[in-house]
Design an enzyme around this catalytic site. Structure first.
Site, mmCIF file in Angstrom:
data_model
loop_
_atom_site.group_PDB
_atom_site.id
_atom_site.type_symbol
_atom_site.label_atom_id
_atom_site.label_comp_id
_atom_site.label_asym_id
_atom_site.label_seq_id
_atom_site.Cartn_x
_atom_site.Cartn_y
_atom_site.Cartn_z
ATOM 1 N N LEU A 11 -37.082 -107.410 34.273
ATOM 2 C CA LEU A 11 -36.386 -108.396 33.444
ATOM 3 C C LEU A 11 -36.274 -109.722 34.185
ATOM 4 O O LEU A 11 -35.731 -109.781 35.289
ATOM 5 C CB LEU A 11 -34.981 -107.914 33.071
ATOM 6 C CG LEU A 11 -34.858 -106.547 32.396
ATOM 7 C CD1 LEU A 11 -33.466 -106.391 31.786
ATOM 8 C CD2 LEU A 11 -35.918 -106.351 31.321
ATOM 9 N N GLY A 14 -33.640 -114.340 32.130
ATOM 10 C CA GLY A 14 -32.376 -115.076 32.298
ATOM 11 C C GLY A 14 -32.640 -116.513 32.735
ATOM 12 O O GLY A 14 -33.653 -116.804 33.374
ATOM 13 N N ARG A 18 -27.368 -121.062 37.703
ATOM 14 C CA ARG A 18 -26.688 -121.376 38.964
ATOM 15 C C ARG A 18 -27.644 -121.782 40.097
ATOM 16 O O ARG A 18 -27.203 -122.233 41.139
ATOM 17 C CB ARG A 18 -25.813 -120.186 39.398
ATOM 18 C CG ARG A 18 -24.525 -120.111 38.621
ATOM 19 C CD ARG A 18 -23.786 -118.832 38.888
ATOM 20 N NE ARG A 18 -24.409 -117.697 38.219
ATOM 21 C CZ ARG A 18 -24.066 -116.428 38.418
ATOM 22 N NH1 ARG A 18 -23.123 -116.133 39.279
ATOM 23 N NH2 ARG A 18 -24.676 -115.454 37.771
ATOM 24 N N THR A 84 -29.300 -107.722 28.227
ATOM 25 C CA THR A 84 -30.329 -106.922 28.912
ATOM 26 C C THR A 84 -30.966 -105.865 27.997
ATOM 27 O O THR A 84 -32.148 -105.571 28.152
ATOM 28 C CB THR A 84 -29.742 -106.258 30.178
ATOM 29 O OG1 THR A 84 -28.446 -105.727 29.879
ATOM 30 C CG2 THR A 84 -29.592 -107.247 31.306
ATOM 31 N N ASP A 108 -34.436 -110.629 40.000
ATOM 32 C CA ASP A 108 -33.669 -111.391 40.993
ATOM 33 C C ASP A 108 -33.064 -110.483 42.067
ATOM 34 O O ASP A 108 -32.086 -110.841 42.712
ATOM 35 C CB ASP A 108 -32.594 -112.251 40.308
ATOM 36 C CG ASP A 108 -31.566 -111.435 39.565
ATOM 37 O OD1 ASP A 108 -31.692 -110.192 39.531
ATOM 38 O OD2 ASP A 108 -30.626 -112.041 39.011
HETATM 39 C C1 UD1 Z 1 -26.025 -106.830 35.098
HETATM 40 C C2 UD1 Z 1 -25.523 -105.480 34.601
HETATM 41 C C3 UD1 Z 1 -24.346 -105.031 35.477
HETATM 42 C C4 UD1 Z 1 -24.774 -104.974 36.919
HETATM 43 C C5 UD1 Z 1 -25.352 -106.316 37.376
HETATM 44 C C6 UD1 Z 1 -25.961 -106.184 38.736
HETATM 45 C C7 UD1 Z 1 -25.860 -105.433 32.195
HETATM 46 C C8 UD1 Z 1 -25.237 -105.585 30.873
HETATM 47 N N1 UD1 Z 1 -25.074 -105.630 33.237
HETATM 48 O O1 UD1 Z 1 -25.019 -107.786 34.874
HETATM 49 O O2 UD1 Z 1 -23.919 -103.754 35.075
HETATM 50 O O3 UD1 Z 1 -23.675 -104.613 37.742
HETATM 51 O O4 UD1 Z 1 -26.388 -106.742 36.474
HETATM 52 O O5 UD1 Z 1 -26.357 -107.441 39.222
HETATM 53 O O6 UD1 Z 1 -27.048 -105.127 32.265
HETATM 54 N N2 UD1 Z 1 -31.864 -110.870 31.501
HETATM 55 C C9 UD1 Z 1 -32.836 -111.052 30.543
HETATM 56 N N3 UD1 Z 1 -32.463 -111.327 29.269
HETATM 57 C C10 UD1 Z 1 -31.167 -111.411 28.897
HETATM 58 C C11 UD1 Z 1 -30.174 -111.239 29.884
HETATM 59 C C12 UD1 Z 1 -30.556 -110.974 31.165
HETATM 60 O O7 UD1 Z 1 -34.051 -110.961 30.854
HETATM 61 O O8 UD1 Z 1 -30.920 -111.661 27.690
HETATM 62 C C13 UD1 Z 1 -32.284 -110.553 32.871
HETATM 63 C C14 UD1 Z 1 -31.918 -111.616 33.886
HETATM 64 O O9 UD1 Z 1 -32.993 -112.520 34.084
HETATM 65 C C15 UD1 Z 1 -31.657 -110.799 35.147
HETATM 66 C C16 UD1 Z 1 -31.166 -109.470 34.612
HETATM 67 O O10 UD1 Z 1 -31.595 -109.402 33.280
HETATM 68 O O11 UD1 Z 1 -32.855 -110.588 35.875
HETATM 69 C C17 UD1 Z 1 -29.648 -109.292 34.707
HETATM 70 O O12 UD1 Z 1 -28.997 -110.215 33.886
HETATM 71 P P1 UD1 Z 1 -27.586 -110.843 34.254
HETATM 72 O O13 UD1 Z 1 -27.197 -111.742 33.165
HETATM 73 O O14 UD1 Z 1 -27.632 -111.377 35.631
HETATM 74 O O15 UD1 Z 1 -26.658 -109.552 34.224
HETATM 75 P P2 UD1 Z 1 -25.257 -109.393 34.968
HETATM 76 O O16 UD1 Z 1 -24.194 -110.014 34.149
HETATM 77 O O17 UD1 Z 1 -25.362 -109.794 36.370
HETATM 78 MG MG MG Z 2 -26.746 -111.012 37.539
#
Ligand code: UD1
Ligand code: MG
Length: 448
Positions: A11, A14, A18, A84, A108
């Site tokens: 994935l 995002g 930041r 996600t 990431d």
């Molecule tokens: C996520 C997890 C959380 C975990 C944390 C660890 C979920 C709902 N939560 O939260 O349980 O503890 O990571 O760091 O999964 N992304 C997409 N499309 C989207 C949203 C996100 O591709 O619509 C990708 C982002 O680029 C990233 C990853 O998914 O690589 C995680 O997304 P992020 O928004 O950072 O999730 P967290 O809130 O950190």
């Molecule tokens: Mg994150």
């Protein structure tokens, strides 16, 4: 055990706000390789043959980066960042036709190791349908919490915002790395709703859905450091440092002396032979291979170079892509070499630019020798035969070819080819005026 190919879904859609960057977050580099490149290399090392990368709209750079690490990978675009679970569903096509294990990773989290992915596979082999990688941390704020039963089965993952006071006390957190075996992942993803504080479709809800379907979820616990997620430049710098510390330790364990390990910065692909010594403040770009017994002196910058056995480099040397140093050669201070094949036992000890050419073995390149390789439009080559001697402060205007055993008088500007065994001199002859200096000095002293 399953022999079906493993699909890794990475994935990367995002926004990475930041990072305050024009670049998509996973393009940022660690030891000269993008974060996406690191994650892709890790899954490849673990033997996952199918890779799908989920990117956001207008992330062409990231798409191309994915293809440079695997020409066969599939790239899917998630039109809107709805969470996600939605991101995973963007690869619905790949999920639908895949019959083997499915891994989900974040782009990431670049320090994740292939050994961890193997541990996950082993846990799937023991009968789990879902495996989640967790870690324990002092400050779990912001992470999803892993809710387990008394037998250690994972019942649910609760996102921080949705967690009760009691659940927030749990310090075992979700890293984001998950794997699935023998379950209808699309069906479960379709059940996920966005009725939460962030109005996002949380992938983590899948665990509770699976639990209600009597599927078994297990946790693999890993070191927090390995699962460090990069959200800003400070975290990027601290991940870089952790990665460098690992490489430094690894190279020292393999027989390389680092006089001051903390000041040597490697690229992810630096290859070092045995009994190499590296003095402080040496930086490596990608594509460097160093043979046994090489000595690198302080303050050198080396990228894309191949260094033969027992060569000596530096201090203050710059080796650029295509520099190839023969064994026992000496390339000294303030010498820059690029796209040049330097033979065995060649000495270029001081202040030279050696760009685009060849230098035959045992030749001596005097201080201040310049390969004038560029005419303002094109690059040209300089060729020097073996056992030649280039006097100090010589300009070799390329294209130019010097034979074997040639001697070039100091200060020459060489524009024509020089045959084997020839002395070439290009400068006005020296004139002597006997007694002139004494007379001049006497006259000036009288005037003063
Ligand atoms: C996520 C997890 C959380 C975990 C944390 C660890 C979920 C709902 N939560 O939260 O349980 O503890 O990571 O760091 O999964 N992304 C997409 N499309 C989207 C949203 C996100 O591709 O619509 C990708 C982002 O680029 C990233 C990853 O998914 O690589 C995680 O997304 P992020 O928004 O950072 O999730 P967290 O809130 O950190
Ligand atoms: Mg994150």
């Amino acid at each position: 055990m399953t022999t079906a190919p493993v699909l890794s879904l990475i994935l990367a859609a995002g926004k990475g706000t930041r990072m305050c960057s024009q670049l998509p977050k996973p393009m940022h580099r660690l030891a000269h390789r993008s974060m996406l490149g690191h994650v892709m290399a890790t899954v490849q090392k673990a033997g996952h043959t199918e890779i799908a990368v989920i990117i956001g709209p207008h992330m062409e750079l990231l798409r191309d980066e994915a293809y440079t690490h695997s020409a066969e990978c599939r790239v899917y675009i998630q039109p809107k960042q709805l969470g996600t679970a939605d991101a995973v569903l963007s690869a619905r096509e790949a999920l639908a036709k895949h019959t083997g294990d499915i891994f989900i990773l974040f782009a990431d989290t670049p320090l994740l190791r292939s050994e961890t992915l193997q541990k996950i596979s082993a846990t799937l082999d023991q009968g789990a349908n879902i495996v989640v990688v967790g870690f324990e941390t002092q400050d779990p704020t912001g992470y999803g919490r892993l809710l387990t039963d008394t037998q250690g089965n994972l019942k649910a993952i609760r996102e921080h915002n949705e967690a009760s006071e009691l659940e927030r006390k749990i310090r075992i957190c979700n890293s984001g790395v998950m794997a699935f075996r023998c379950c209808d992942i699309i069906k479960m993803l379709n059940k996920i709703k966005n009725n939460n504080t962030k109005r996002e479709f949380y992938l983590t809800d899948i665990v509770e859905i699976a639990h209600n379907d009597n599927l078994q979820s297990r946790v693999v616990i890993c070191d927090e450091e390995e699962l460090l997620g990069i959200n800003n430049r400070a975290q990027l710098a601290s991940a870089e440092l952790k990665f460098q510390k690992q490489i430094r330790l690894e190279v020292m364990n393999n027989g390389v002396t680092l006089v001051d390990p903390s000041s040597v910065w490697f690229a992810y692909d630096t290859k070092l032979g045995q009994d190499v010594t590296i003095e402080p403040n040496v930086f490596f770009g990608s594509g460097v291979t160093i043979a046994d017994g090489v000595y690198i002196r302080a303050n050198s910058y080396i990228e894309g170079a191949i260094i033969g056995s027992c060569a000596s480099v530096g201090p203050f040397t710059r080796l650029r892509p295509g520099a190839k140093l023969g064994s026992h050669s000496n390339i000294g201070n303030f010498v820059e070499a690029k796209n040049v094949d330097i033979g065995e036992k060649v000495k270029a000890n001081h202040l030279s630019y050696l760009g685009d050419g060849t230098i035959g073995s045992e030749s001596n390149i005097g201080a201040g020798t310049i390969f004038c390789n560029y005419d303002g439009f094109h690059k040209h080559r300089t060729q020097i035969g073996k056992e030649s001697f280039i006097g100090s402060n010589t300009s070799l205007v390329a294209p130019v070819k010097l034979g074997k055993g040639v001697i070039i008088g100091s200060g020459s500007v060489i524009t024509k080819n020089v045959p084997d065994g020839t002395l070439a001199l290009e400068r006005s002859s020296q004139i002597h005026k006997k007694g002139w200096a004494t007379r001049f000095r006497t006259m000036m002293l009288r005037k003063k």
